[in-house]
Scaffold this motif. Structure first.
Motif, short mmCIF file in Angstrom:
data_model
loop_
_atom_site.label_atom_id
_atom_site.label_comp_id
_atom_site.label_asym_id
_atom_site.label_seq_id
_atom_site.Cartn_x
_atom_site.Cartn_y
_atom_site.Cartn_z
N ALA A 25 -2.18 -7.20 -61.73
CA ALA A 25 -3.37 -6.35 -61.52
C ALA A 25 -3.38 -5.21 -62.55
O ALA A 25 -4.44 -4.87 -63.09
CB ALA A 25 -3.38 -5.79 -60.10
N ARG A 26 -2.21 -4.64 -62.81
CA ARG A 26 -2.14 -3.57 -63.81
C ARG A 26 -2.50 -4.08 -65.20
O ARG A 26 -3.19 -3.42 -65.96
CB ARG A 26 -0.75 -2.94 -63.79
N LEU A 27 -2.04 -5.29 -65.52
CA LEU A 27 -2.36 -5.87 -66.83
C LEU A 27 -3.84 -6.18 -66.96
O LEU A 27 -4.46 -5.89 -67.98
CB LEU A 27 -1.56 -7.15 -67.06
N SER A 28 -4.42 -6.80 -65.93
CA SER A 28 -5.84 -7.16 -66.02
C SER A 28 -6.71 -5.90 -66.08
O SER A 28 -7.70 -5.87 -66.81
CB SER A 28 -6.27 -8.06 -64.86
N LYS A 29 -6.31 -4.87 -65.38
CA LYS A 29 -7.06 -3.60 -65.44
C LYS A 29 -6.96 -2.99 -66.84
O LYS A 29 -7.94 -2.49 -67.39
CB LYS A 29 -6.52 -2.63 -64.39
N ALA A 30 -5.78 -3.05 -67.45
CA ALA A 30 -5.61 -2.54 -68.81
C ALA A 30 -6.46 -3.36 -69.79
O ALA A 30 -7.11 -2.81 -70.68
CB ALA A 30 -4.14 -2.60 -69.22
N ALA A 31 -6.48 -4.68 -69.61
CA ALA A 31 -7.25 -5.56 -70.49
C ALA A 31 -8.74 -5.28 -70.39
O ALA A 31 -9.47 -5.41 -71.38
CB ALA A 31 -6.95 -7.02 -70.18
N GLU A 32 -9.21 -4.89 -69.22
CA GLU A 32 -10.62 -4.58 -69.04
C GLU A 32 -11.05 -3.39 -69.88
O GLU A 32 -12.22 -3.26 -70.23
CB GLU A 32 -10.94 -4.33 -67.57
N HIS A 33 -10.13 -2.51 -70.23
CA HIS A 33 -10.44 -1.36 -71.06
C HIS A 33 -10.54 -1.72 -72.54
O HIS A 33 -10.97 -0.90 -73.34
CB HIS A 33 -9.39 -0.26 -70.88
#
Length: 85
Positions: free
Chosen positions: A20-28
């Motif tokens: 979840a932390r990775l996908s949230k970072a990727a969204e940025h």
């Protein structure tokens, strides 16, 4: 496209919370961000896609970024992988 080999160092691999932390970072990121694992290309902006692969600690994956800010996005995502602990 730029890429880098990343080792998963999180003690439990890419389970739900770190994924979840990775996908949230990727969204940025404005770039297309992908994780290549065992020949499969995973959209890093998709939590479900990351979790479904059950990537374990010690596994090496390729992180790819393609787009106008690909260099900056690659650095940002590489740092996000390092901060999963």
């Amino acid at each position: 496209m730029v890429s880098r080999i990343i080792e998963i160092t999180n003690k439990s691999g890419l389970h739900v919370r770190p994924a979840a932390r990775l996908s949230k970072a990727a969204e940025h990121c404005s770039s297309k961000v992908e994780i290549v694992y065992e020949g499969t290309v995973i959209n890093a902006k998709s939590l479900l896609n990351i979790v479904s692969k059950a990537i374990a600690k010690g596994t090496e994956v390729e992180l790819r970024c393609t787009g106008t800010n690909e260099e900056e996005d690659l650095e940002y995502m590489a740092e996000a992988f390092q901060n999963l602990e």
